[in-house]
Design a protein around this motif. Structure first.
Motif, PDB file in Angstrom:
ATOM      1  N   ARG A 289      12.981-121.876  82.182  1.00 47.75           N
ATOM      2  CA  ARG A 289      12.691-123.141  81.505  1.00 47.75           C
ATOM      3  C   ARG A 289      13.881-124.094  81.559  1.00 47.75           C
ATOM      4  O   ARG A 289      13.714-125.304  81.453  1.00 47.75           O
TER       5      ARG A 289
ATOM      6  N   THR B 127      12.437-127.969  81.620  1.00 44.96           N
ATOM      7  CA  THR B 127      11.622-128.049  80.407  1.00 44.96           C
ATOM      8  C   THR B 127      12.528-128.194  79.189  1.00 44.96           C
ATOM      9  O   THR B 127      12.231-128.900  78.242  1.00 44.96           O
TER      10      THR B 127
ATOM     11  N   ASP C  63       7.873-119.898  75.370  1.00 47.91           N
ATOM     12  CA  ASP C  63       7.005-121.078  75.375  1.00 47.91           C
ATOM     13  C   ASP C  63       6.448-121.388  73.985  1.00 47.91           C
ATOM     14  O   ASP C  63       6.327-122.544  73.610  1.00 47.91           O
TER      15      ASP C  63
ATOM     16  N   LYS D 123      10.624-129.379  73.655  1.00 47.49           N
ATOM     17  CA  LYS D 123      10.450-129.744  75.056  1.00 47.49           C
ATOM     18  C   LYS D 123      11.303-130.973  75.374  1.00 47.49           C
ATOM     19  O   LYS D 123      11.369-131.935  74.621  1.00 47.49           O
TER      20      LYS D 123
END
Lengths: 483, 480, 96
Positions: B379, B384, B405, B414
């Motif tokens: 990520r 992200t 997540d 995010k």
């Protein structure tokens, strides 16, 4: 009935002439009646015996009979018996109720023999006269003023006096064969590793071997069938098939090559014994054997080497008797060293202490090579002597002992003269070979033993030869007067 | 005078077998006293030892791991002495013919040098029980659960010249035995123990000085401290005209000193002789070959491979391979995340190892799985989240707050990558700080950082740093 | 080989045996005799002979690594001289 062999008794039980309970009661009664004189038992397990016998009768009636099912039997008090005192003839184990069975004991249990009790012995099997036992000396049934031999003196005397049809013994330097000879019975020390040593209290681990004592070679075969075989609990037991020793008893001795070690017939041998051995040799010739002179050149060094190796091993084996986890503990030890020293000094007898000290010395810094290592090399020489001899002969024949049973107290003050009474038997232990002793006559009403030594794992041949001899002689059937 | 220190170590590693070396009793740690001591372990009359196959295999593994000769025939001997924790009055050990002969291990020193330490031998033996000195009305209690636990005693040559070298060697062996999965290496529970033979001699002298044997040094830290204390003691002693006596000394970590154990020295004569209850141990070529085939990659090979395959520094590779499971963890994350190995190294040896150490956990007990750490790094790589936000997520993962997540979603972490949103935020900051804007535009470039900081703060760190920089530069360049 | 009483005292200590003064004299004489007797071994030339520890030249069997023994503390400690809380008790062992 009590004077029958195991083979005969087995037949009586099978044909229901007598029950195991009756037979057991008969021997228990004989023990009560005679053992005050002999002192051959340390423990008599009357209740256990009668319940074993009852169970054996039940098994037999169910058709689960082994030849030994219901046969009364005695264990030398060196074999651990679960929930039964196992003293090894020593004060230090006087209170030792074993939590487990020796493998040999388990095997007899599995064939439903009946345990009459535990027989007297020299303390930790160290002795040749049964005079070192904490439980007092055992008398020879042939002459109550004489020793039964040792260390399996209790077993030998009990079998000779028909207090039990058979018993176990252990043999480190002659402890089955010499008392068998002195008491006029048959006894075999199998090849080292043939019978499990698990639960057999150690004296000298590389020499100790258990074996049966009974009144005939045939009985020895029946008993050895039960005792022999590999045991995963004993690293030194040998994984080799066990033959049925009864199957070869009747083989012909035609062509059997018998060797006579000239060193064993030279010095120190009683003349009358020599004469009796010569008659036995004649019997074997008649049975078809051929006789050959052989030499065991280093046999003279077997006693010196033995009295280094056995004490060295025993000094270490007996270190576990320290008053901490089991056995005798002295009163109110003032410190740890006092606990060790007093428990051991009060718990062990003189011969045991002597051997522990000799062994400690032989292993100590600066002396190891001179004594222990040298003795191990001599052991190598002696073993090689036998290996060479067995290239030309099948069996080696000699007297079991240089004399007949000596008087109680005669040799107790002179350890070395006592040690010399094992001069023909000790080399066999050093080499690890099988050897047996059978009666070969009498001198002044005292039995004389004949020793047969075989090659490694050749017990069947020894038993065959002994059985054939017993078919043409009756020395093994003689009964000491009064028993 | 300049002094040189000479150190040799004797390491006792408890082997990870299920049962004892000579009996079928369990070796599990921490049972009630004497519940795992069977008749053989208790030295009862008549019972006999039978050798555990796995203990032999483990000794061979070690031998192969240090490039040693494996003895085709080795012999068990009895070491005779009386002590309450030694039930038979002798310890079964190996004396003249040990199972593992001469070997060696290459040790990475602090300065980056590699030093070869020679191993004299390694042999199998049985552990003793434990004496408990709590007060039982002035008596000592004996627990024999440990009696008969298999030990591999690893004896080094006197090749080490400082306490630090001794520790480096000890760590190398520690790592090796865990790689081989023959010992759990737990020094606190005593499954990996060490005695040190320490002596000093004038620099340049070839003859060894008289040594003292230090016992009871049960952590890497204590090993270093005890040896250093002992070196100082010996030098001070010799320089003040005294002589060192050959003796056993006990290290007391509380007082930070070593002291003589004369009681143990007194009249020691172990009377070694071959144990007649055991036959010679014969090891066949086939047995050795089979074990060799099964041998895992060893620390030294792995270190080399990590440096080459992942372009890691010697230091990073060393930290990663010091624990086999950490190395496995690292490689799994590299593979799963597809990220730069260096980035993964930083996470594993930095954040993860730090957190594990803080709570005294082994990497096998990590609350964060390789899958989670891989996802986290993924990520970062796919933009992200920022590296900074990743630290927050790491903490949440550690506290078992969900998967990567979920945490990003739940906490709205995010990264903002929408140009218009970033521009709107920049506009607001510039409008709120007209003075700073003027100053910047008049040449005070350093204020750029101030605007970045404000933007990050306002966005809760979620701003994509590259985009922010780019757009901020553009906006500031525009004339008002 | 003739032992002195000092030798025998040392041996007895190694073997953790107590000897009274009287015993010490007896044992010193007996042990010396036995050692003299066993010294006959020196007659044999054993220069090229391998020492043997066992009569059979076999190798050690190996046991699978399986726990076979259960907890028998109760049975074992039923015959122990002194136990408390599952521990065997001995006079204080002083270390160091």
């Amino acid at each position: 009935m009590a004077h029958k062999t195991i083979a005969q008794l087995s037949n009586e039980l099978q044909t229901k002439k007598i029950s195991s309970v009756e037979l057991t009661q008969l021997f228990l009664d004989r023990i009560k009646r005679f053992d005050k004189q002999l002192n051959s038992f340390i423990t008599v397990t009357e209740e256990q015996a009668l319940s074993d016998a009852k169970k054996a009768d039940e098994e037999r009636s169910k058709g689960n009979a082994h030849p030994l099912t219901g046969i009364p039997f005695a264990q030398k008090d060196i074999f651990c018996t679960k929930d039964i005192k196992t003293s090894c003839g020593s004060k230090i184990l006087d209170n030792f109720i074993s939590p487990y069975d020796a493998t040999v004991v388990t095997r007899f249990k599995e064939s439903n023999t009946v345990l009459l009790g535990k027989t007297n012995m020299d303390e930790f099997a160290m002795g040749s006269s049964n005079e070192t036992s904490f439980y007092g000396t055992v008398k020879n049934p042939w002459d109550l003023e004489r020793v039964p031999g040792g260390s399996s003196g209790g077993s030998a005397a009990a079998v000779a006096a028909y207090l039990t049809p058979g018993a176990t013994g252990t043999d480190t330097g002659g402890s089955i064969r010499q008392p068998a000879g002195f008491c006029g019975i048959s006894g075999i020390k199998p090849t080292y590793g043939r019978v499990s040593r698990y639960g057999m209290i150690a004296f000298a681990s590389s020499l100790d071997q258990g074996g049966p004592m009974a009144r005939s070679a045939e009985d020895l075969a029946l008993l050895l069938n039960v005792m022999a075989g590999v045991d995963e609990k004993d690293s030194t037991s040998i994984d080799k098939p066990v033959p049925d020793y009864t199957q070869t008893l009747n083989n012909s001795l035609n062509g059997l090559r018998i060797g006579l070690p000239k060193e064993f017939f030279e010095s120190g041998l009683d003349n009358e014994i020599a004469t009796l051995i010569q008659s036995a040799i004649q019997e074997f010739k008649k049975l078809g054997a051929t006789i050959h002179e052989i030499t065991l050149p280093n046999s003279g060094l077997s006693i010196p080497a033995y009295y280094v190796i056995a004490p060295a091993e025993c000094s270490s084996n007996l270190a576990r008797y320290d008053g901490v986890r089991f056995g005798y503990r002295c009163n109110e030890p003032k410190d740890l060293e006092d606990l060790y020293k007093r428990s051991r000094s009060e718990g062990f007898g003189n011969e045991v202490k002597r051997r522990i000290m000799i062994g400690t010395y032989a292993l100590s810094a600066g002396y190891y090579d001179t004594y222990y290592l040298k003795a191990q090399k001599i052991r190598g020489l002696i073993r090689q002597d036998f290996v060479d001899a067995f290239k030309n002969v099948d069996i080696i024949l000699s007297p079991t002992s240089p004399t007949t049973a000596f008087k109680l107290g005669e040799k107790t003050s002179d350890p070395i003269s006592m040690y010399l009474s094992d001069m023909y038997t000790i080399a066999v232990n050093l080499a690890g070979l099988p050897g047996l002793s059978i009666p070969a006559g009498f001198i002044k009403n005292l039995p004389v033993g004949l020793q047969l030594v075989g090659n490694f794992f050749d017990e069947a041949r020894l038993l065959n030869a002994a059985h054939q001899y017993q078919q043409v002689t009756d020395w093994h059937t003689r009964t000491p007067e009064g028993f | 005078m300049e002094w040189e220190t000479v150190i040799g170590l004797e390491i006792h590693a408890q082997l990870l077998t299920n049962s004892k070396i000579f009996s079928g009793a369990s070796t599990a740690f921490g049972a009630e006293p004497n519940t795992q001591a069977c008749a053989v372990d208790l030295g009862f009359p008549g019972v006999l030892p039978v050798l555990n196959e796995e203990a032999v295999r483990m000794a061979i593994k070690f031998g192969l791991g240090v490039g040693a000769e494996i003895s085709k025939k080795s012999v068990f001997a009895r070491k005779n002495y009386f002590y309450p924790d030694l039930p038979k009055g002798y310890q079964i050990s190996q004396f003249e013919l040990p199972v593992v002969g001469k070997g060696h291990i290459d040790v990475q020193l602090e300065n980056g040098d590699v030093k070869r330490i020679h191993i004299t031998r390694a042999h199998l033996e049985e552990d003793a029980g434990k004496s408990l000195h709590e007060d039982f009305n002035g008596l000592t209690g004996i627990d024999l659960n440990r009696a008969g636990t298999p030990l591999l005693e690893i004896v080094s040559e006197p090749d080490m010249r400082s306490a630090k070298e001794a520790v480096a060697y000890l760590k190398a062996i520690h790592s090796l035995v865990r790689y081989l999965e023959i010992c759990d290496g737990n020094m606190q529970e005593g499954s990996f123990r060490c005695d040190a033979n320490v002596s000093v001699r004038p620099k340049g002298q070839s003859k060894l000085g008289t040594r003292a044997e230090l016992k009871n040094i049960n952590s890497f830290r204590f090993v270093e401290r005890a040896i250093n204390f002992e070196i100082e003691r010996q030098i001070t002693l010799i320089e003040s005209g005294g002589t060192v006596t050959q003796e056993t000394r006990l290290y007391d970590p509380n007082k930070h000193e070593t002291r003589s154990m004369r009681s143990k020295e007194e009249a020691n004569d172990y009377r070694y002789f071959p144990d007649p209850d055991l036959l010679p141990l014969v090891i066949t070529e086939d047995m050795i070959a089979a074990i060799k085939d099964d041998l895992p990659e060893l620390p030294a090979q792995k270190r080399q491979r990590f440096m080459e395959q992942y372009s890691l520094s010697a230091y990073d590779a060393d930290v990663l391979v010091s624990n086999r499971h950490m190395a496995i963890y690292f490689e799994t994350v590299v593979k799963e995340s597809g990220a730069q190995p260096k980035l993964v190294t930083n996470w594993v040896t930095g954040d993860l190892l730090g957190a594990l150490n803080k709570e005294n956990l082994d990497i096998t007990e990590s609350p964060i799985s390789t899958a989670q750490l891989s996802k986290l790094i993924e990520r970062i790589s796919d933009n992200t989240i920022s590296g900074k936000i990743a630290k927050t997520i790491f903490e949440s993962l550690w506290n078992q707050e969900g998967n990567v997540d979920e945490i990003i979603e739940k906490k709205g972490l995010k990264q903002v990558t929408d140009n218009s949103a970033i521009e709107a935020l920049i506009d607001k900051i510039l409008a709120d700080n007209p003075g700073h804007v003027t100053e910047y535009r008049s040449g005070k470039d350093k204020l750029f950082g101030f605007f970045v900081g404000q933007a990050m703060k306002a966005s809760g760190g979620k701003m994509n740093p590259q985009l922010l920089n780019e757009l901020l530069k553009q906006k500031l360049a525009q004339k008002a | 080989m003739s032992l002195t009483t000092t030798d025998v005292k040392k041996i007895a200590h190694l073997a953790r045996l107590n000897l009274s003064d009287e015993d010490l004299v007896t044992y010193t004489a007996q042990l010396s005799n036995i050692l003299n007797f066993v010294e006959q071994m020196s007659q044999a030339n054993t220069d090229s002979i391998e020492p043997i520890a066992h009569s059979l030249e076999l190798s050690q069997p190996l046991r699978p690594d399986v726990v076979t023994e259960m907890n028998e503390r109760k049975e074992f400690q039923a015959i122990a001289p002194q136990v408390e809380a599952g521990l065997y008790l001995v006079p204080q062992v002083i270390e160091g």
